[in-house]
Design an enzyme around this catalytic site. Structure first.
Site, PDB file in Angstrom:
ATOM      1  N   SER A 166      38.577  99.716 -71.254  1.00 15.30           N
ATOM      2  CA  SER A 166      39.836  99.404 -71.904  1.00 15.30           C
ATOM      3  C   SER A 166      39.609  98.432 -73.076  1.00 15.30           C
ATOM      4  O   SER A 166      38.859  98.770 -73.995  1.00 15.30           O
ATOM      5  CB  SER A 166      40.825  98.861 -70.862  1.00 15.30           C
ATOM      6  OG  SER A 166      42.147  98.935 -71.324  1.00 15.30           O
ATOM      7  N   ASP A 213      45.772 108.931 -68.351  1.00 16.46           N
ATOM      8  CA  ASP A 213      45.802 107.485 -68.606  1.00 16.46           C
ATOM      9  C   ASP A 213      47.107 107.109 -69.303  1.00 16.46           C
ATOM     10  O   ASP A 213      47.361 107.541 -70.423  1.00 16.46           O
ATOM     11  CB  ASP A 213      44.600 107.078 -69.469  1.00 16.46           C
ATOM     12  CG  ASP A 213      44.356 105.579 -69.462  1.00 16.46           C
ATOM     13  OD1 ASP A 213      45.347 104.814 -69.411  1.00 16.46           O
ATOM     14  OD2 ASP A 213      43.187 105.163 -69.524  1.00 16.46           O
ATOM     15  N   HIS A 272      44.027 105.214 -65.555  1.00 15.90           N
ATOM     16  CA  HIS A 272      43.387 104.061 -66.191  1.00 15.90           C
ATOM     17  C   HIS A 272      42.448 103.358 -65.210  1.00 15.90           C
ATOM     18  O   HIS A 272      42.795 102.336 -64.613  1.00 15.90           O
ATOM     19  CB  HIS A 272      44.465 103.100 -66.694  1.00 15.90           C
ATOM     20  CG  HIS A 272      43.963 102.093 -67.690  1.00 15.90           C
ATOM     21  ND1 HIS A 272      43.451 102.464 -68.917  1.00 15.90           N
ATOM     22  CD2 HIS A 272      43.891 100.741 -67.644  1.00 15.90           C
ATOM     23  CE1 HIS A 272      43.098 101.378 -69.578  1.00 15.90           C
ATOM     24  NE2 HIS A 272      43.340 100.327 -68.827  1.00 15.90           N
TER      25      HIS A 272
END
Length: 220
Positions: free
Chosen positions: A110, A168, A195
């Protein structure tokens, strides 16, 4: 004996996501560590900036971020006029590479993957602070901040594996694919999940195939 005879495991510096920390990320990557056992070891660090107002229930281990797009906030899609904190984070990564190294590559998740991509760009330009050979970027994205645009001006010539979650909801798959396009010959691994760092059989094979390109041969 099989894995050991192939030389030492690779060492990857692991960069957590926004509102995580080294410990939180370690807890969430147990399955990945199992998959990589004997082939690669993950060494995590925490971002230098505590996220304001996100103390959660753990005062000793506040959620952290690598940079902010607004005052004490972060949104991946935000075109931040005055992003703050990135230089400190690059210094923290450089210090970790020097103090805990040598490292072979990076694993970012991320916001940590976005940071790892910036490190790759600096490395590809010959910045001596970042001696890494490759990166695995999970749920990454390119920063929208104009001040960060220089990282993406030319194609980044460092081998990368981009892991994209079709479901995601935090970092849209399109953002991760867009980041991959900034690299020379990126490998893109898509998974049906959201995610997180996937570690099921199809991803396991992709990780190990990618990492095997960089394994030191016996006697090196």
């Amino acid at each position: 004996a099989g894995a050991m005879s192939e030389g030492r495991p690779l060492r990857l510096l692991a960069l957590h996501g926004y509102r995580q920390s080294e410990r939180r990320f370690r807890q969430r990557t147990g399955a990945l560590r199992k998959v990589l056992r004997g082939r690669a070891e993950l060494v995590g660090i925490s971002a230098p900036h505590p996220v304001p107002g996100a103390e959660d229930d753990d005062g000793d281990d506040p959620p952290r971020g690598w940079w902010f797009s607004g005052p004490g906030t972060f949104e991946a899609g935000e075109v931040a006029a005055a992003p703050a904190g990135l230089e400190e984070s690059l210094s923290v990564v450089a210090a970790a590479l020097e103090e805990h190294g040598p490292f072979d590559g990076l694993l970012g998740f991320s916001q940590g993957a976005a940071l790892a991509a910036m490190v790759c760009a600096l490395r590809a330009r010959g910045d001596p602070r970042f001696p890494v050979a490759f990166a695995i970027l999970v749920a990454g994205f390119a920063s929208r901040a104009p001040a960060h645009g220089h990282f993406y001006r030319e194609p980044i010539a460092l081998p990368t594996l981009h892991v994209v979650g079709d479901a995601d909801a935090v970092i849209a798959a399109s953002l991760s694919r867009e980041l991959a396009q900034h690299f020379v010959e990126p490998l893109v691994l898509t998974h049906p999940g959201g995610h997180f760092v996937p570690a099921a059989a199809p991803q396991k094979k992709a990780y190990l195939d990618f990492l095997d390109r960089f394994r030191p041969k016996q006697g090196q």
